[in-house]
Enzyme design. Structure first.
Site, mmCIF file in Angstrom:
data_model
loop_
_atom_site.group_PDB
_atom_site.id
_atom_site.type_symbol
_atom_site.label_atom_id
_atom_site.label_comp_id
_atom_site.label_asym_id
_atom_site.label_seq_id
_atom_site.Cartn_x
_atom_site.Cartn_y
_atom_site.Cartn_z
ATOM 1 N N GLU A 75 0.805 -1.230 0.000
ATOM 2 C CA GLU A 75 0.000 0.000 0.000
ATOM 3 C C GLU A 75 0.836 1.277 0.000
ATOM 4 O O GLU A 75 0.673 2.146 0.851
ATOM 5 C CB GLU A 75 -0.981 -0.033 1.194
ATOM 6 C CG GLU A 75 -1.886 -1.260 1.131
ATOM 7 C CD GLU A 75 -2.873 -1.371 2.288
ATOM 8 O OE1 GLU A 75 -2.759 -0.616 3.265
ATOM 9 O OE2 GLU A 75 -3.774 -2.228 2.203
ATOM 10 N N ASN A 129 2.357 -4.773 -3.312
ATOM 11 C CA ASN A 129 0.941 -5.143 -3.187
ATOM 12 C C ASN A 129 0.119 -3.892 -2.875
ATOM 13 O O ASN A 129 0.566 -3.028 -2.109
ATOM 14 C CB ASN A 129 0.861 -6.137 -2.011
ATOM 15 C CG ASN A 129 -0.455 -6.844 -1.857
ATOM 16 O OD1 ASN A 129 -0.991 -7.381 -2.825
ATOM 17 N ND2 ASN A 129 -0.979 -6.884 -0.627
ATOM 18 N N HIS A 187 -10.016 -6.074 -2.813
ATOM 19 C CA HIS A 187 -11.112 -5.939 -1.835
ATOM 20 C C HIS A 187 -12.217 -5.181 -2.560
ATOM 21 O O HIS A 187 -12.182 -3.955 -2.638
ATOM 22 C CB HIS A 187 -10.636 -5.170 -0.597
ATOM 23 C CG HIS A 187 -9.621 -5.930 0.197
ATOM 24 N ND1 HIS A 187 -9.918 -7.104 0.848
ATOM 25 C CD2 HIS A 187 -8.299 -5.705 0.414
ATOM 26 C CE1 HIS A 187 -8.838 -7.557 1.459
ATOM 27 N NE2 HIS A 187 -7.841 -6.735 1.211
ATOM 28 N N GLU A 221 -5.858 -10.645 -2.178
ATOM 29 C CA GLU A 221 -6.723 -10.521 -0.988
ATOM 30 C C GLU A 221 -8.187 -10.445 -1.393
ATOM 31 O O GLU A 221 -8.965 -9.653 -0.849
ATOM 32 C CB GLU A 221 -6.337 -9.272 -0.170
ATOM 33 C CG GLU A 221 -4.862 -9.251 0.209
ATOM 34 C CD GLU A 221 -4.461 -8.069 1.092
ATOM 35 O OE1 GLU A 221 -5.353 -7.409 1.660
ATOM 36 O OE2 GLU A 221 -3.251 -7.826 1.215
ATOM 37 N N ASP A 235 -11.886 -10.369 -1.863
ATOM 38 C CA ASP A 235 -13.196 -10.531 -1.235
ATOM 39 C C ASP A 235 -14.154 -9.536 -1.888
ATOM 40 O O ASP A 235 -13.719 -8.548 -2.475
ATOM 41 C CB ASP A 235 -13.187 -10.430 0.309
ATOM 42 C CG ASP A 235 -12.550 -9.182 0.871
ATOM 43 O OD1 ASP A 235 -12.424 -8.173 0.139
ATOM 44 O OD2 ASP A 235 -12.182 -9.198 2.064
HETATM 45 C C1 XIL Z 1 -6.469 -6.940 7.689
HETATM 46 C C2 XIL Z 1 -6.778 -8.169 8.526
HETATM 47 O O1 XIL Z 1 -7.560 -9.079 7.770
HETATM 48 C C3 XIL Z 1 -7.494 -7.790 9.780
HETATM 49 O O2 XIL Z 1 -7.672 -8.911 10.637
HETATM 50 C C4 XIL Z 1 -6.706 -6.704 10.519
HETATM 51 O O3 XIL Z 1 -7.432 -6.262 11.646
HETATM 52 C C5 XIL Z 1 -6.421 -5.544 9.604
HETATM 53 O O4 XIL Z 1 -5.767 -6.005 8.432
HETATM 54 N N1 XIL Z 1 -4.974 -4.960 3.261
HETATM 55 C C6 XIL Z 1 -3.983 -5.802 3.698
HETATM 56 C C7 XIL Z 1 -4.252 -6.739 4.786
HETATM 57 O O5 XIL Z 1 -2.897 -5.834 3.107
HETATM 58 O O6 XIL Z 1 -3.134 -6.990 5.575
HETATM 59 C C8 XIL Z 1 -5.393 -6.275 5.664
HETATM 60 O O7 XIL Z 1 -5.688 -7.313 6.572
HETATM 61 C C9 XIL Z 1 -6.586 -5.923 4.812
HETATM 62 C C10 XIL Z 1 -6.268 -4.811 3.864
#
Ligand code: XIL
Length: 460
Positions: A169, A210, A246, A274, A276
């Protein structure tokens, strides 16, 4: 499971005594709630992915890797990402005092199950220990801290991890660099430094940068693209780009495949890291159908580009998703529901990977109508007619929730279970097909008292 269901179906059709039937119904209802049985007969996602040489991974929580959660994590996925366990704040909460327990546990579990591990994540602005974020450091100190952290953590798992999300990020939405501890202290070069340190610590791990909201072509992904291009030109070690994905229901960017392709054309791999797809709660069958289409669109965008290595979901069950606590009112973002039952999204992933399951067609072309055909003192006979126009079904499931304590006692031309007030009926072996323009009817007996209102039936 299968044989119990078949037994029940046979029993229902032969009309044996109600007492025996009710016991069967109750038992099966309980089993359906607790066992991830619905996918047991299908090819696991990891086998489908392996046949295509692709990754299908999931983020996991180490403490949950037993029971049903562990079974699914181990059997359905060929890669694991620790959801939190490898973050700096998790591994070094106090300076110089380390906690590797959960990270080690996940790596051990993965090795025992023949799975890859994606290390996540080394250099980020979030989930850092407070001693680090609250300290005031010179550039030299900060650089040393970062390099030592990478050397230690990457070195600990040297040769065991397939991949590292080295930098996470780094960008703002407008494509400028995010003002972080690292950027403010070291300038944009912290990214090259981190990658170089990671390569030195484990030459065999694939090194990624990432980010989120970089799935489609936009200002942020273009900034990332330009960075990766310049890193490649400078000879900085970088192997891949992680698109977190996400996503929001119905909002898969139309330029996703094009975006993946442009990164691939730079000579790096791409991974969906990641995935979802969240929705406003409560979920319903229309949203779940849309979600399945969205999952499939993401998978297809990846699978269309040979350098896209595959996808990792950010938690495989709605009961272990970060979404509800992060985005109030939203959830149901993963491929399995909270009881570990595979959702349409699961089948969509399977299908995109070449699995034989078919996503149910849009149910609005097929409707289910419930009616009470006769009623007496304490009993009634009802039926559900499933009719299609504009689509056909090769199998069906009808469910409803009784509103006044009614209890199913017997069913025919369907396999029905009742759990609490909820009844779920699946087609018998001989009437799964509902042709376009045709219908199928099944019937049942039940008991009632007080009133016997007609429930709404959901098809899907
Ligand atoms: C999230 C986790 O899933 C949570 O349990 C935690 O509280 C916060 O982080 N981007 C990322 C991940 O790269 O590491 C994050 O994971 C979600 C957003």
């Amino acid at each position: 499971m299968r044989s119990l269901r078949t037994t029940l179906r046979t029993t229902l059709r032969t009309g044996l005594p109600l007492g025996a039937l009710l016991t069967g119904v109750a038992t099966i209802g309980a089993l359906l709630l607790t066992a991830p049985a619905a996918h047991a007969a299908e090819t696991p996602l990891r086998d489908l992915a392996a046949a295509k040489g692709k990754v299908i991974g999931t983020a996991v929580t180490g403490s949950k890797l037993t029971g049903t959660y562990g079974d699914i994590a181990g059997s359905e996925f060929n890669a694991l990402t620790p959801g939190n366990a490898m973050k700096w704040g998790s591994v070094e909460p106090t300076r110089g005092s380390f906690n590797w327990a959960e990270a080690d546990q996940i790596v051990d579990f993965a090795e025992a199950h023949g799975q890859q591990v994606r290390g996540h994540t080394l250099v980020w602005h979030s989930q850092n220990p407070s001693w680090l974020t609250n300290g005031s450091w010179t550039s030299a100190e900060l650089s040393q801290l970062m390099n030592d952290h990478i050397a230690l953590e990457v070195g600990r798992y040297k040769g065991r991890l397939a991949t590292w999300d080295v930098v996470n990020e780094a960008f703002n939405e407008d494509g400028t660099y995010r003002q972080t501890l690292w950027y403010n202290g070291l300038g944009a070069d912290y990214i090259a430094q981190a990658l170089t340190a990671a390569r030195a610590a484990d030459p065999s791990a694939k090194l990624y940068i990432n980010d989120y909201n970089v799935e489609g072509v936009n200002a942020k992904s273009t900034a990332l693209y330009n960075l990766v291009k310049s890193l490649k030109e400078r000879g900085v070690p970088i192997d891949g780009v992680g698109l977190q994905a996400h996503l929001i229901l119905g909002q898969v960017p139309s330029t996703m495949q094009q975006n993946i392709q442009r990164f691939a054309d730079l000579g790096v791999d791409v991974a969906i890291t990641e995935l979802d797809i969240r929705m406003q709660l409560p979920s319903d069958s229309a949203k779940l159908t849309q979600q399945a289409a969205d999952y499939k669109a993401v998978m297809n965008a990846c699978l269309a580009v040979s350098r896209c290595v595959g996808a990792t979901v950010w938690g495989f069950t709605d009961s272990d998703s970060w979404v509800p606590s992060t985005f109030p009112g939203q959830g149901a973002a993963t491929p399995y529901d909270e009881n570990y039952a595979p959702k349409p999204a699961y089948h969509a992933i399977a299908e995109s990977l070449g699995g034989g399951t078919t996503t149910p067609p849009p149910t609005d072309a097929c409707t289910a109508a419930y009616s009470v055909t006769s009623q007496w003192n304490t009993g009634f006979t009802g039926q559900v007619r499933i009719a299609c126009s504009g689509a056909a079904l090769s199998s069906w499931k009808a469910s409803w929730t009784f509103g006044a304590g009614q209890q199913l006692t017997q069913a025919w031309n369907a396999s029905c279970t009742q759990s609490g007030a909820t009844v779920t009926c699946s087609n018998a072996s001989y009437n799964g097909t509902v042709p376009d323009g045709g219908s199928v009817t099944f019937g049942f007996n039940g008991s009632w008292s007080g009133s016997n209102p007609v429930p709404a039936v959901t098809l899907g």
